[in-house]
Design an enzyme around this catalytic site. Structure first.
Site, mmCIF file in Angstrom:
data_model
loop_
_atom_site.group_PDB
_atom_site.id
_atom_site.type_symbol
_atom_site.label_atom_id
_atom_site.label_comp_id
_atom_site.label_asym_id
_atom_site.label_seq_id
_atom_site.Cartn_x
_atom_site.Cartn_y
_atom_site.Cartn_z
ATOM 1 N N CYS A 44 69.885 -13.524 -101.374
ATOM 2 C CA CYS A 44 68.843 -12.170 -102.450
ATOM 3 C C CYS A 44 67.679 -12.809 -102.619
ATOM 4 O O CYS A 44 67.811 -14.219 -102.912
ATOM 5 C CB CYS A 44 69.239 -11.363 -103.062
ATOM 6 S SG CYS A 44 69.312 -9.976 -102.005
ATOM 7 N N CYS A 75 68.345 -14.060 -105.842
ATOM 8 C CA CYS A 75 68.699 -14.873 -106.449
ATOM 9 C C CYS A 75 67.760 -15.736 -106.596
ATOM 10 O O CYS A 75 67.635 -16.429 -107.387
ATOM 11 C CB CYS A 75 69.858 -14.943 -104.800
ATOM 12 S SG CYS A 75 71.142 -14.360 -104.664
ATOM 13 N N ASP A 124 33.935 -29.689 -83.301
ATOM 14 C CA ASP A 124 33.314 -31.251 -83.171
ATOM 15 C C ASP A 124 33.325 -30.845 -81.812
ATOM 16 O O ASP A 124 33.318 -30.624 -81.102
ATOM 17 C CB ASP A 124 34.403 -32.284 -83.574
ATOM 18 C CG ASP A 124 33.074 -33.229 -83.677
ATOM 19 O OD1 ASP A 124 32.506 -33.592 -83.751
ATOM 20 O OD2 ASP A 124 34.192 -34.836 -83.354
ATOM 21 N N ASP A 127 38.582 -34.531 -84.036
ATOM 22 C CA ASP A 127 39.521 -35.131 -83.282
ATOM 23 C C ASP A 127 40.072 -36.312 -84.629
ATOM 24 O O ASP A 127 40.978 -37.235 -85.019
ATOM 25 C CB ASP A 127 39.043 -36.333 -82.565
ATOM 26 C CG ASP A 127 38.168 -36.806 -83.103
ATOM 27 O OD1 ASP A 127 37.726 -37.070 -83.841
ATOM 28 O OD2 ASP A 127 37.114 -36.788 -81.594
ATOM 29 N N ASP A 137 35.746 -37.433 -88.693
ATOM 30 C CA ASP A 137 36.006 -36.126 -89.149
ATOM 31 C C ASP A 137 36.385 -35.796 -90.211
ATOM 32 O O ASP A 137 35.841 -34.691 -90.965
ATOM 33 C CB ASP A 137 35.888 -34.887 -88.284
ATOM 34 C CG ASP A 137 35.212 -35.338 -86.846
ATOM 35 O OD1 ASP A 137 33.958 -35.624 -86.875
ATOM 36 O OD2 ASP A 137 36.270 -35.012 -86.145
#
Ligand code: ADP
Ligand code: MG
Length: 772
Positions: free
Chosen positions: A13, A16, A458, A659, A663
């Site tokens: 749980c 726990c 881009d 890509d 970038d």
């Protein structure tokens, strides 16, 4: 410092999870700990010199948990070897097997308790029918028999089926730390004990308590319901976690290598860098490498999403987990074990599935204080019944009702569902993403993506194919076309820019000679410069020309640019000035799916922005074609970042797609960085999300996935809270005086089991949801 994730044994749980976190945080040498109740794992950052995982596991033992430590912690290099070892390292199969064992246990327990629960329900129904005057009351003798029968059944159910809860209760009494099991154990055993005493000492206690009213049925039915809930929950948990299993099965177990001139089959654990590996028709590629010899087509769909088999000949890269077609070839191993793309994808998915989403923080906070508060509420309501009821309904009735409230509060208040709400949805969401070719780094990324309202793309390689081709050449200074192209290609021969590649390729197609070039200087976002036979040439965009004081008449290229082609200028630099030698026009085709994907994004109410270093006219023409309104053209790489910042300052949440090659800074600045992976070159570490096969329709799916996952989490949290918020007050009996409303502990048990089951079922619904 070491960061490791260990499966935790004995977790049931959310309570726990917070117990374990609290306990280990206090340990010396532990820097950070994150326990995930969904995957049942603990991610621990600790100082190896100060503590050890073994020690930490020992610390948890008194609370009833252990860390599943690999017998000998395999190093990262050893990972991804034989399937079982790999799985053991990743901790998946191991826990899956344990889960299956656990499921068997719940099933056996459930089926042994179920008949008793049915008998108890029948007995209850009879009582109700008697009260309604529909049936005769049982004779004293029969009543006695039923009572004894119920006693025996309750004893079995509590001590055999309900053993984990009794153990939890014992732990609570010893360590003063309660988890869910303790609450259930306390509730059911109090009901049992009271009933036992009332039955055994009926004559002595007559008048002190209502000896007619016993709760054996409560003990039986509540434990049965809870076991049913756990059974269903465990069964669904196994189903939610199978994305990793699927990935693991992609891995080959053995490899055919050439050793001493002979082909031998060895386990992939033993494959080393530089090994020459033989791939037979239909065979699986065992590790990543470079083709040495032979020719074939390889199905890479499992890694790159590319549905069409890719041709492979000398020099091509192959990746582990892909499947050879009908040809055969040999390749040299370049990446083995945990370095392969597949191994990295597996470990990323796994990490992501066990990471915590920020929304979970609230749920965690609540469930960590929940258990003690519930205990207090339960005791208070018992006390209130006794104090108030003593005068109004008499001590015996007050005690009975008080006991019902006490037990109901304990049973209904399980924060199980609360703790499962977020992780279950994350596991399913991340796993579903992985199957669709959307690799998500962590839960926080998935959460942030659903809030994004601006998406910056881009152009090159994202909207377009990123593989421009030369379409025309204009010469200015009396060169012929081949001469000019040869010059262009010579300058660009070492360029990594796609435009450079296009020019070199065009020259090669015409078998033009390349000249030797020195002093090569790439000018980021503008072009490139180089020296041939003492003359300095520049190749690039109009900005670069203006910088070198070269006048370019717009009429020379305007028309082409406005139809989506990129003008590339070449000039010779002489002193502070220069002369334009010619203009090459390159065109980068738009990806087939771009238009559809970008239109779909608009429908999702996301503002789409295109960024490019390309010429304004070219950019606008392409934007028009794919339905984008906002365009920033002729942007230098560093300015991409500031445009994103500007949107963020305006309060937007920005996702950026690129890509991932040039970038990177912009991807990092964005709230969510999304990299398009082309082919099998997966740079999965660099971005929050990686889309395989550079496919923009996956971007739309990623948005839908994040929205669906977050909606799922919110529904889950709502239901989990609702059960408790509505259930607890009713259970205390606060509405009893006014409305006669009191929650039977049996319904509390049913509600509790239902709440966990709804949460898990809701997560599974997400798994089946269609994203396109
Ligand atoms: P993007 O990736 O958005 O196209 P870049 O920053 O890579 O932007 O490039 C911007 C522009 O600079 C290109 O559109 C091109 O006109 C010019 N350029 C950059 N590098 C080169 C090169 N090696 N050869 C020719 N032109 C180049
Ligand atoms: Mg670029």
């Amino acid at each position: 410092m070491k960061h490791e994730t260990y499966p935790v044994i004995g977790m049931h749980c959310a309570s726990c999870a917070s117990l374990i976190e609290k306990k280990l945080k206090k340990e010396k040498g532990v820097h950070a700990i994150e326990v995930n109740p969904g995957t049942e794992t603990a991610k621990i950052s600790f100082e190896e010199s100060e503590t050890s995982p073994h020690h930490l596991s020992e610390t948890l033992k008194p609370l009833g948990y252990t860390l599943a430590l690999p017998s000998a912690q395999p190093s990262a290099e050893q990972m991804g070897m034989s399937e079982s070892e790999h799985a053991a390292h990743l901790g998946t199969s191991q826990t899956k097997q344990e889960k299956i064992k656990e499921l068997g246990k719940y099933r056996r327990n459930l089926f042994s308790a179920l008949p008793f629960a049915v008998v108890s329900l029948l007995a209850m129904t009879w009582d109700v029918l008697v009260e309604m005057g529909r049936v005769e009351m049982l004779s004293d003798q029969w009543q006695y028999i039923t009572r004894v029968l119920l006693l025996l059944m309750a004893t079995y159910v509590l001590f055999v089926v309900g053993k984990p809860y009794l153990v939890g209760l014992g732990r609570f009494l010893r360590t003063r730390r309660a988890n869910m099991d303790s609450l259930i154990g306390l509730g059911t055993s109090v009901a049992y004990l009271y009933s036992l005493i009332a039955t055994l000492f009926a004559s002595q206690l007559n008048g002190v308590i209502d000896t007619e009213m016993v709760f054996f049925d409560v003990t039986i039915i509540v434990i049965t319901f809870i076991t049913l809930g756990k059974f269903l929950e465990t069964r669904s948990k196994i189903k939610t976690g199978d994305a990793i299993e699927k990935l693991l099965t992609l891995q080959a177990k053995t490899a055919l290598v050439i050793r001493d001139g002979r082909e031998v089959e060895i386990p992939i654990t033993e494959v080393m860098h530089g090994d020459v590996i033989v791939v037979k028709p239909g065979g699986k590629i065992p590790v990543d490498g470079l083709v040495l010899d032979g020719y074939s087509f390889v199905d890479e769909s499992m890694i790159s999403g590319e549905p069409v088999p890719v041709s492979k000949e000398k020099g091509a890269t192959v990746v582990a987990g892909t499947i050879n077609g009908t040809g055969s070839f040999t390749f040299s191993a370049t990446k083995v074990g945990s370095e392969t793309v597949l191994a990295r994808i597996i470990s990323m998915v796994q990490e992501a599935q066990s990471s915590k989403a920020p929304v979970q923080a609230l749920a965690d906070k609540i469930s960590s204080v929940f258990v003690p508060i519930v205990l207090v509420i339960a005791i208070l309501s018992l006390a209130a019944w006794l104090i108030i009821g003593y005068r109004t309904i008499g001590m015996t009735a007050a005690f009975s009702y008080g006991l019902i409230s006490f037990v109901s509060v304990l049973i209904i208040a399980c924060p199980c569902a609360l703790g499962l709400a977020t992780p279950m949805a994350i596991i399913v969401g991340v796993g579903k993403g992985a199957r669709e070719g959307i690799l998500i780094k962590d839960a926080a990324t998935l959460e942030r993506l659903h809030e994004a309202d601006v998406i910056v793309l881009d152009k090159t390689g994202t909207i377009t194919k990123g593989k421009p081709e030369l379409v025309s050449l204009k010469t200015m200074q009396g060169h012929d076309e081949s001469e000019l192209l040869s010059l262009l290609a010579s300058i660009e021969q070492r360029s990594e820019h796609p435009i450079g590649t296009a020019l070199v390729k065009a020259a090669a197609e015409q078998s033009l000679p390349l000249r030797e070039v020195t002093h090569i200087d790439a000018i980021r976002g503008k072009g490139i410069q180089g020296v041939i036979e003492g003359k300095t040439y520049i190749v690039g965009n109009v900005l670069l020309m203006h910088e070198s004081k070269i006048d370019v008449e717009t009429s020379l290229y305007e028309e082409d640019a406005n139809s989506g082609k990129t003008p590339v200028f070449i000039a010779e630099k002489i002193g502070g000035k220069g002369t334009l030698l010619g203009i090459a026009m390159v065109a980068d085709a738009i990806k087939a799916e771009s238009q559809e994907a970008l239109t779909a994004l608009k429908h999702l109410k996301i503002q789409v922005v295109m960024l490019t270093g390309d010429h304004e006219g070219t950019a606008r023409s392409i934007a028009r074609e794919v339905n984008i309104d906002t365009v920033y053209a002729e942007v230098l790489p560093e300015d991409k970042l500031s445009i994103i910042k500007r949107y963020q300052d305006e309060g937007h949440i920005v996702a950026m797609v690129g890509d991932g090659v040039n970038d990177a800074p912009a991807l990092a600045q964005a709230d969510v960085g999304i990299a398009m992976a082309t082919g099998t070159d997966v740079a999965i570490e660099s971005a929050g999300i990686t889309l395989l096969h550079g496919d923009l329709t996956k971007l739309v799916k990623a948005f839908r996935l994040s929205r669906a996952t977050m909606a799922g989490i919110k529904q889950n949290l709502f239901w989990a809270f609702a059960y408790n918020v509505i259930g607890i007050p009713i259970a205390t009996g606060i509405f009893f005086p006014a409305f006669g409303l009191l929650l039977n502990p049996i319904f509390a048990g049913l509600a509790m089991a239902l709440s966990s089951v709804t949460v898990v079922a809701n997560a599974l619904r997400l798994k089946r949801k269609k994203l396109s």
